[in-house]
Design a protein around this motif. Sequence first.
Motif, PDB file in Angstrom:
ATOM      1  N   MET A  34       0.914  -1.233  -0.107  1.00 30.20           N
ATOM      2  CA  MET A  34       0.027  -0.061   0.306  1.00 30.20           C
ATOM      3  C   MET A  34       0.909   1.269  -0.063  1.00 30.20           C
ATOM      4  N   ASP A  37       2.247   1.816  -3.381  1.00 26.46           N
ATOM      5  CA  ASP A  37       1.139   2.319  -4.415  1.00 26.46           C
ATOM      6  C   ASP A  37       1.022   3.801  -4.106  1.00 26.46           C
ATOM      7  N   PHE A  38       0.861   4.062  -2.721  1.00 29.24           N
ATOM      8  CA  PHE A  38       0.672   5.453  -2.524  1.00 29.24           C
ATOM      9  C   PHE A  38       1.754   6.475  -3.125  1.00 29.24           C
ATOM     10  N   ASN A  41       1.288   6.610  -6.736  1.00 31.99           N
ATOM     11  CA  ASN A  41       0.192   7.456  -6.889  1.00 31.99           C
ATOM     12  C   ASN A  41       0.552   8.922  -6.754  1.00 31.99           C
ATOM     13  N   ARG A 209     -15.192   1.141  -2.872  1.00 37.22           N
ATOM     14  CA  ARG A 209     -13.788   1.565  -3.004  1.00 37.22           C
ATOM     15  C   ARG A 209     -13.502   3.348  -3.099  1.00 37.22           C
ATOM     16  N   THR A 211     -13.544   5.581  -0.735  1.00 37.95           N
ATOM     17  CA  THR A 211     -12.888   5.870   0.412  1.00 37.95           C
ATOM     18  C   THR A 211     -11.309   5.733   0.115  1.00 37.95           C
ATOM     19  N   GLU A 212     -10.988   4.978  -0.732  1.00 36.51           N
ATOM     20  CA  GLU A 212      -9.370   4.567  -0.909  1.00 36.51           C
ATOM     21  C   GLU A 212      -8.803   6.017  -1.601  1.00 36.51           C
ATOM     22  N   ARG A 213      -7.726   6.159  -1.042  1.00 36.49           N
ATOM     23  CA  ARG A 213      -6.938   7.326  -1.695  1.00 36.49           C
ATOM     24  C   ARG A 213      -6.821   7.258  -3.348  1.00 36.49           C
ATOM     25  N   TYR A 215      -9.123   6.823  -5.385  1.00 40.45           N
ATOM     26  CA  TYR A 215     -10.039   6.130  -6.159  1.00 40.45           C
ATOM     27  C   TYR A 215     -10.984   7.089  -6.728  1.00 40.45           C
ATOM     28  N   ALA A 233     -11.205   9.912   1.190  1.00 40.89           N
ATOM     29  CA  ALA A 233     -10.298   9.158   2.009  1.00 40.89           C
ATOM     30  C   ALA A 233      -9.998   9.968   3.453  1.00 40.89           C
ATOM     31  N   LYS A 236     -13.441   9.882   5.599  1.00 43.90           N
ATOM     32  CA  LYS A 236     -13.343   8.283   6.185  1.00 43.90           C
ATOM     33  C   LYS A 236     -12.375   8.572   7.549  1.00 43.90           C
ATOM     34  N   HIS A 237     -11.238   9.141   7.401  1.00 42.72           N
ATOM     35  CA  HIS A 237     -10.359   9.029   8.574  1.00 42.72           C
ATOM     36  C   HIS A 237     -10.725   9.981   9.699  1.00 42.72           C
TER      37      HIS A 237
END
Length: 266
Positions: A34, A37-38, A41, A209, A211-213, A215, A233, A236-237
């Motif tokens: 993750m 990937d972050f 991105n 998906r 709330t995924e960064r 997405y 995202a 959500k946090h």
Amino acid sequence: VTYRVSCAHLDLAGLAGVLVVFEDVTHLEQAGQMRRDFVANVSHELRTPLTALLGFIETLQGPARDDAAARKRFLGIMAREADRMNRLVRDLLSLSHVEAQERMRPDDQVDLAEIVRATRRSLAHLAEKNAVSFDEELPGVPVMVPGDADQLRQVLTNLIENAIKYGGHGCRVGLRLDGPAEGLGLRGPAVRLTVSDSGPGIDPLHIPRLTERFYRVDSHRSREMGGTGLGLAIVKHIVNRHRGRLRIESAPGEGSRFSVILPVSG
Ligand code: ADP
């Protein structure tokens, strides 16, 4: 599943053997992936506007140096690209700030109804620009919850901005506050804040998906609207930090409804 295997020879009081330890490191492996990937991105998101800026600088220094009309147009585009980088950095900082705080429960009492009103007022110009009208259903009394006022304002800003941006020209945005009451989806009394829109809705396939960064359902549209892909995202946090829940209900052609359910006692 990923295992880390370690072996050791043992000799305990003349009893010889081999100790083999299997350790499930799947979560570490996933966390590492993750993180990679972050970073990939973020680099991609920053590089796109940066490449555009460098390209226009080169053109302005060379072929377009004496073309006043081109200069004006290019500077406009450059300002937009720089603004995009600025928004991305701002959202990345917000995200890292709320992630770091997730384990700390806010202990101030804030009036959610007032936060809704203030946020709606601060977005009036954006709503007007998109011919969006609000349907507000708020109680006339304060609705107190333990919370961080700045962060809850951020939650509402992100949800209302999305409703305006993705709802489309002339859509209606509903702002509603229910409770405090039992049975709103948390154990114990809670309040529910709902931001709904009469826009095109979201295919159920994407909902888990969102709330995924980074997405996005439609990257092109999101970028065109000035989105960074980090808004939900962050929401959500913040909601997690408040021990709340975020519910997303939507269907194509039926608009979308984002509900934030927050406990009324800490
Ligand atoms: P962005 O910066 O792209 O808006 P968000 O994290 O806020 O990022 O939202 C993620 C994606 O969820 C958006 O790109 C959009 O595709 C979708 N989305 C969010 N809110 C809505 C909405 N009210 N209606 C339709 N789609 C939405």
